[in-house]
Motif scaffolding. Structure first.
Motif, PDB file in Angstrom:
ATOM      1  N   ARG A  53     -27.162 -18.136   7.229  1.00 43.01           N
ATOM      2  CA  ARG A  53     -26.160 -18.566   8.209  1.00 43.01           C
ATOM      3  C   ARG A  53     -25.971 -17.509   9.296  1.00 43.01           C
ATOM      4  NH1 ARG A  53     -22.093 -19.331   4.887  1.00 43.01           N
ATOM      5  NH2 ARG A  53     -22.698 -21.479   4.419  1.00 43.01           N
ATOM      6  N   GLU A  54     -25.879 -16.240   8.902  1.00 45.66           N
ATOM      7  CA  GLU A  54     -25.668 -15.165   9.883  1.00 45.66           C
ATOM      8  C   GLU A  54     -26.872 -15.022  10.816  1.00 45.66           C
ATOM      9  OE1 GLU A  54     -23.683 -11.758   9.671  1.00 45.66           O
ATOM     10  OE2 GLU A  54     -21.955 -12.709   8.716  1.00 45.66           O
ATOM     11  N   GLU A  57     -26.761 -17.975  13.270  1.00 44.10           N
ATOM     12  CA  GLU A  57     -25.697 -17.749  14.248  1.00 44.10           C
ATOM     13  C   GLU A  57     -26.071 -16.629  15.212  1.00 44.10           C
ATOM     14  OE1 GLU A  57     -22.140 -16.974  12.092  1.00 44.10           O
ATOM     15  OE2 GLU A  57     -21.849 -19.060  11.451  1.00 44.10           O
ATOM     16  N   GLU A  61     -26.365 -17.086  19.192  1.00 40.03           N
ATOM     17  CA  GLU A  61     -25.471 -16.358  20.094  1.00 40.03           C
ATOM     18  C   GLU A  61     -26.238 -15.591  21.167  1.00 40.03           C
ATOM     19  OE1 GLU A  61     -22.047 -15.644  16.649  1.00 40.03           O
ATOM     20  OE2 GLU A  61     -23.330 -13.988  17.304  1.00 40.03           O
ATOM     21  N   GLY A 101     -22.348 -27.795  11.051  1.00 40.25           N
ATOM     22  CA  GLY A 101     -22.450 -26.605  11.890  1.00 40.25           C
ATOM     23  C   GLY A 101     -23.626 -26.677  12.849  1.00 40.25           C
ATOM     24  N   ASN A 105     -23.198 -26.561  16.919  1.00 38.61           N
ATOM     25  CA  ASN A 105     -23.826 -25.483  17.681  1.00 38.61           C
ATOM     26  C   ASN A 105     -25.133 -25.896  18.343  1.00 38.61           C
ATOM     27  OD1 ASN A 105     -21.916 -23.254  17.062  1.00 38.61           O
ATOM     28  ND2 ASN A 105     -22.572 -23.636  14.965  1.00 38.61           N
ATOM     29  N   LYS A 229     -25.942 -10.078  10.733  1.00 41.83           N
ATOM     30  CA  LYS A 229     -26.250 -10.074  12.164  1.00 41.83           C
ATOM     31  C   LYS A 229     -26.630  -8.692  12.666  1.00 41.83           C
ATOM     32  CE  LYS A 229     -23.174 -13.923  13.403  1.00 41.83           C
ATOM     33  NZ  LYS A 229     -21.986 -14.302  14.201  1.00 41.83           N
TER      34      LYS A 229
END
Length: 257
Positions: A53-54, A57, A61, A101, A105, A229
């Motif tokens: 997930r990280e 994301e 980002e 999600g 996104n 991340k």
């Protein structure tokens, strides 16, 4: 060598020099489970969801276009049957849980590999998620499932051979572009950066053709469930410090830059 960075390493990233495609070998789940005192390796796989997930994301980002995760290799079918069954069940539940999600996104889900070898329930959940996210315009998340680089080259060669035999392609016209067009990654850019956790220095039959000029970044002492991340950012900063020559000299690269 890994670059030591602080938690605000994201500020050091040049957003104009991002890898278009990041590939990840998510290694060390079983060793992480053992390190944490779990006897069953599946505990490592379950705790790896946060790392996945990280990473998704983090790439989204930054504006990275493609992220490929080596989720299950052709060779992984040789693991104990109970572990394989648990992994397939985890795959179905993870896709189901993460779909909202992905929609929010604008993440588009794709998959590469011998997908027909997956259990029917996995195929159904996977296809449903790919259909629902097909129009999304953000990060393209690619799951490599029942995948190996040798499988990919084999199936591409078979398709090309069939077309040559049918007279659709002349044998002497088969070049790198033709091969690219018949790989499971057709239409995607080759990975610029390949990240591997767990400390092993090999590509483990992953995207053998596509990784020809990828920059490799190995996390020596970090197992996949602990990947966050900041580790993604660390690898990207290191990537941006490298000179990518593609067979040319440093002087040529500097003149062309």
């Amino acid at each position: 060598m890994n670059v030591v960075v602080s938690q605000n390493v994201k500020d050091s990233i040049d957003v104009n020099n991002l890898p278009a495609h990041v590939a990840v070998i998510m290694d060390g789940n079983g060793r992480w489970a053992k390190q944490q005192g779990f006897k069953d390796r599946i505990f490592g796989h379950r705790h790896a969801i946060a790392a996945v997930r990280e990473t998704i994301e983090g790439c989204g980002e930054l504006g990275i276009k493609y992220l490929t995760l080596y989720a299950f290799s052709t060779e992984n079918w040789n693991r104990p049957a109970a572990e394989v069954k648990a992994l397939m069940s985890l795959l179905v539940s993870a896709i189901h849980d993460e779909l909202p999600g992905m929609m929010k996104n604008q993440i588009r889900l794709k998959a590469i590999g011998d997908l027909a070898s997956l259990p029917k329930s996995s195929q159904k959940e996977l296809q449903s998620a790919m259909d629902q996210t097909a129009a999304n315009k953000g990060l393209t998340l690619v799951l490599a499932l029942s995948y190996s680089g040798k499988w990919d080259l084999t199936q591409a060669t078979q398709k090309i051979a069939q077309k040559v035999a049918a007279g659709e392609i002349a044998a002497l016209d088969v070049d790198a572009n033709v091969i690219n067009a018949h790989l499971s990654t057709a239409g995607m850019p080759d990975p610029d950066l390949m990240i591997r956790t767990g400390g092993d220095h090999r590509i483990s039959n992953f995207m053998l053709w596509q990784l020809a000029y990828a920059e490799l970044y190995i996390f020596e002492e970090l197992f996949w469930p602990d990947f966050r991340k900041v580790n993604l950012h660390q690898a990207i900063v290191d990537f941006q410090m490298r000179e990518r020559r593609f067979g040319k000299t440093s002087e040529q690269v500097k003149r062309e830059g």
